[in-house]
Design a protein around this motif. Structure first.
Motif, PDB file in Angstrom:
ATOM      1  N   PRO A   1      -2.291  23.032 -40.114  1.00  0.00           N
ATOM      2  CA  PRO A   1      -1.583  23.237 -41.386  1.00  0.00           C
ATOM      3  C   PRO A   1      -1.897  24.595 -42.027  1.00  0.00           C
ATOM      4  CG  PRO A   1      -3.359  21.654 -41.651  1.00  0.00           C
ATOM      5  CD  PRO A   1      -3.235  21.897 -40.191  1.00  0.00           C
ATOM      6  N   ASP A   2      -3.092  25.124 -41.786  1.00  0.00           N
ATOM      7  CA  ASP A   2      -3.435  26.441 -42.338  1.00  0.00           C
ATOM      8  C   ASP A   2      -2.538  27.523 -41.737  1.00  0.00           C
ATOM      9  OD1 ASP A   2      -5.446  25.251 -43.824  1.00  0.00           O
ATOM     10  OD2 ASP A   2      -7.006  25.690 -42.340  1.00  0.00           O
TER      11      ASP A   2
ATOM     12  N   ARG B   1       1.834  19.779 -45.350  1.00  0.00           N
ATOM     13  CA  ARG B   1       1.445  18.509 -45.985  1.00  0.00           C
ATOM     14  C   ARG B   1       1.576  17.346 -45.006  1.00  0.00           C
ATOM     15  NH1 ARG B   1       3.864  14.264 -48.071  1.00  0.00           N
ATOM     16  NH2 ARG B   1       5.940  15.151 -47.711  1.00  0.00           N
TER      17      ARG B   1
ATOM     18  N   ARG C   1      -1.182  17.540 -42.395  1.00  0.00           N
ATOM     19  CA  ARG C   1      -2.473  17.107 -42.940  1.00  0.00           C
ATOM     20  C   ARG C   1      -2.523  15.587 -43.111  1.00  0.00           C
ATOM     21  NH1 ARG C   1      -2.352  22.030 -46.229  1.00  0.00           N
ATOM     22  NH2 ARG C   1      -3.997  23.416 -45.420  1.00  0.00           N
ATOM     23  N   SER C   2      -1.429  15.015 -43.552  1.00  0.00           N
ATOM     24  CA  SER C   2      -1.436  13.574 -43.812  1.00  0.00           C
ATOM     25  C   SER C   2      -1.612  12.772 -42.533  1.00  0.00           C
ATOM     26  CB  SER C   2      -0.145  13.161 -44.517  1.00  0.00           C
ATOM     27  OG  SER C   2       0.979  13.340 -43.668  1.00  0.00           O
TER      28      SER C   2
ATOM     29  N   GLY D   1      -3.092  14.260 -39.687  1.00  0.00           N
ATOM     30  CA  GLY D   1      -4.084  14.930 -38.858  1.00  0.00           C
ATOM     31  C   GLY D   1      -5.387  14.183 -38.702  1.00  0.00           C
TER      32      GLY D   1
END
Length: 657
Positions: free
Chosen positions: A94-95, A113, A116-117, A119
């Motif tokens: 995500p970065d 987002r 990340r949710s 990951g």
């Protein structure tokens, strides 16, 4: 760029077959492509296919393909408007997505987002529970002490599966069958997870005893999502997929509706945009059931096995990815999608199945595939299999109106595939496709392990194969010269010495005046083979001679499990150098750990060192009882294939007491 307007140029932040795959779809859409590459990939196939190419640096991924800043700089310098990540490397970072957006570039994939949710497996399972998606019983919490995890394992009930929270690809994963084994398994899983992901947190799940790995392809536009049916990916070794198929065998419409419905709910719960896969584990002990599957994880990217979904739906998933990333809505509604026939994919790797699937390197002296298959590959004949990346050579995909037809076409395609120069799993794949339980659709993730001995045993060349290799060694594989009348001389007789699987064989090749040959073992033990030329080539005792390749003194015969033989020239020894007292590096790699010291008495099978290579760790063990005479390497050292690492000597009488 206006919303919904297609890109004119994209950069592919990946290598190998997926980079080639993306380039092909982009080209069909009239979009220019930019490839990136490491130093060792400068001449790679994906570089040759792209319109432009930019070097990223050194061979290791952290010196090249993982350098998000360099990839962004390359995109801006070449005028690319968007970046396709493929899979692996930065595809679920995500970065990197946020850095691309900050640079004014479009990421062809989901939002940071959404990544990340999904990951972290524990957080993802909690989110899925909220969305009404069934999850495997387990512990996904923040308390990570060994005592707490062990207590949770007791609560869940053995056997359990330890999994890295940030994991994937089988890394940081251990099955534990009893409390006594928990501590050691946890330490090993945490160490592997820390090295692979920089995060050693674990989750504990109930281990399903007859597990099937069934996943659903989803696609969203950020508002709504559709599914493109399911794939069965149960045939695995070391938790990595080997053969995938769509649709899943034994899938009823009731179970399909339940599973795909859960997958769409999962995608819509996070506002998913792009291609993604919802992975489920199913209890296959009594067939697939609507109440017998559970969410495992979501892969927020394109999957390696996406071609089988494309085959049964007629959809180009990469084209969909590009269009939706450019702002277009979903290309079709759920009602427009339907299953057409069956498709099966086999992953062809440079690896030695007979040696426990040990990854291999080497130059692809021969690489050819028969017609009638879809082949996704990032290499060509003459390319090197690098020790720095995954050793997959190609994905071989067959399609048919039924599963039986698709499997038959895949088996024939694998038998007609020719690879020489590197050991591969080609013969193993052909045996697996023909395996009785698999053909019957009785699949689960333990099938390969249960039948590994039969599937992986390397065959020994029979008399006909040795005879054909002897003819090739004498340059007799072409059409014979026309008869030139009779001769008073006896038939020409020549001796050929071949090495095969550690043994040497001497063969007498007698060439007759009519152009035929008779090949006989010199020691008189074995079968004489007659070779006769027919309109379609040589026949050996009536059977058509197989395909072949010769590179120097090495001869490879095709048609199933490739058979390799070495021509031993006069005056050349037929035995390999002694290696029983020296542990050699099986491939180039990093010496991750050494567990012994000079002077220590060791037992056969004792682990002496760990070599990290080809994205995996390989234990090097003592081949026999003895004493460590010398340590010839150091921890952290990079070694070449064949490098001597540890030397043993025989124990003195009484030392082993």
């Amino acid at each position: 760029m206006a919303e919904g307007q297609l890109f004119t140029k994209i950069l592919i932040a990946n290598r190998g077959e997926i980079a080639c795959r993306v380039i092909e779809s982009a080209r069909a859409m009239g979009i220019a492509t930019v490839a990136v590459h490491s130093d060792v990939d400068a001449e790679a196939r994906h570089v040759a296919l792209a319109d432009e190419a930019v070097s990223l640096g050194g061979a290791r991924p952290d010196e090249s393909y993982l350098r998000g800043d360099a990839i962004i700089a390359a995109a801006r310098a070449t005028g690319a408007q968007a970046v396709h990540p493929g899979y692996g490397f930065l595809s679920e970072n995500p970065d990197f997505v946020e850095a691309l957006e900050d640079a004014g570039l479009v990421f062809i994939g989901p939002s940071a987002r959404a990544i990340r949710s999904m990951g972290l497996k524990g957080a993802a399972k909690a989110l899925m529970e909220e969305a009404g998606v069934p999850v495997v019983p387990g512990y996904h919490g923040a308390e990570q002490s060994e005592a707490h995890l062990a207590a949770e394992a007791e609560r869940i009930g053995y056997p359990v599966l330890l999994k890295a929270v940030a994991g994937g690809g089988g890394k940081g994963m251990r099955r534990v069958d009893a409390p006594a084994a928990f501590s050691e398994a946890l330490a090993a899983a945490k160490a592997e997870a820390k090295g692979a992901f920089g995060n050693d947190e674990m989750l504990v799940e109930k281990y399903i005893l007859s597990p099937r790995h069934v996943e659903v392809q989803v696609f969203g536009d950020g508002t709504r999502a559709v599914h493109l049916f399911e794939r069965d990916c149960s045939l695995q070794r070391r938790h990595q997929k080997v053969i995938e198929e769509a649709p899943a065998p034994g899938m009823s419409e009731e179970v399909r509706a339940a599973m795909t419905g859960a997958a769409v709910r999962a995608a819509e719960a996070i506002g998913y945009k792009g291609a993604g896969t919802i992975e489920f584990i199913a209890d296959g002990s009594e067939g697939l059931r609507a109440d017998g599957f559970w969410f495992m994880e979501m892969n927020t990217r394109l999957q390696v096995e996406h071609p089988v979904t494309e085959a049964i739906t007629g959809v180009d998933l990469v084209e969909w990815q590009i269009r939706v990333a450019a702002g277009e809505p979903l290309p079709c509604a759920q009602a427009d999608l339907a299953i057409r026939g069956h498709a099966v994919e086999a992953r062809l790797y440079a690896e030695d199945a007979a040696a426990g699937f040990l990854p291999a390197t080497g130059r692809l002296d021969r690489l050819a595939f028969p017609d009638g298959l879809r082949v996704d590959t990032g290499v060509r004949e003459g390319d090197e299999i690098s020790p720095h990346y995954d050793p997959m050579i190609a994905k071989v995909i067959a399609q048919g109106p039924t599963r039986d037809v698709a499997l038959a076409r895949l088996k024939a395609g694998l038998r007609g595939t020719e690879v020489a120069g590197s050991v591969t799993n080609l013969g193993f794949l052909e045996r697996l496709v023909a395996q009785e339980d698999f053909r019957a659709g009785e699949v689960d993730t333990g099938l390969i392990e249960r039948h590994q001995a039969a599937l992986c045993e390397a065959p020994v060349a029979d008399a006909a194969a040795l005879a054909w290799a002897a003819m090739i060694a004498l340059d007799l594989e072409g059409a014979p010269a026309p008869r030139r009348g009779f001769t008073l001389w006896a038939p020409l007789r020549r001796i050929v010495t071949l090495a095969h699987q550690g043994e040497t064989v001497e063969l007498a090749v007698e060439s007759r005046d009519d152009g035929s040959h008779v090949i006989t073992p010199v020691d008189g033990e074995g079968t004489a083979i007659e070779a006769r030329w027919q309109a379609d080539g040589w026949r050996l005792d009536g059977q058509r001679a197989p395909g072949w390749h010769r590179e120097g003194q090495r001869i490879t015969l095709f048609g199933g499990w490739p058979l390799e033989m070495e021509l031993i020239l006069p005056g050349q020894g037929g035995e390999a150098a002694a290696g029983g007292d020296v542990i050699l590096a099986p491939m180039p790699g990093l010496v991750r750990a050494i567990f012994t010291r000079a002077g220590e008495t060791v037992a056969a099978g004792q682990r002496l060192a760990i070599l990290e290579a080809m994205k995996m760790e390989h234990a090097l063990v003592a081949p026999r009882d003895g004493i460590v005479a010398e340590i010839l390497t150091t921890e952290g050292g990079q070694v070449d294939a064949g490098a001597a690492l540890i030397r043993l000597e025989a124990a003195e009488a009484g030392d082993a007491a």
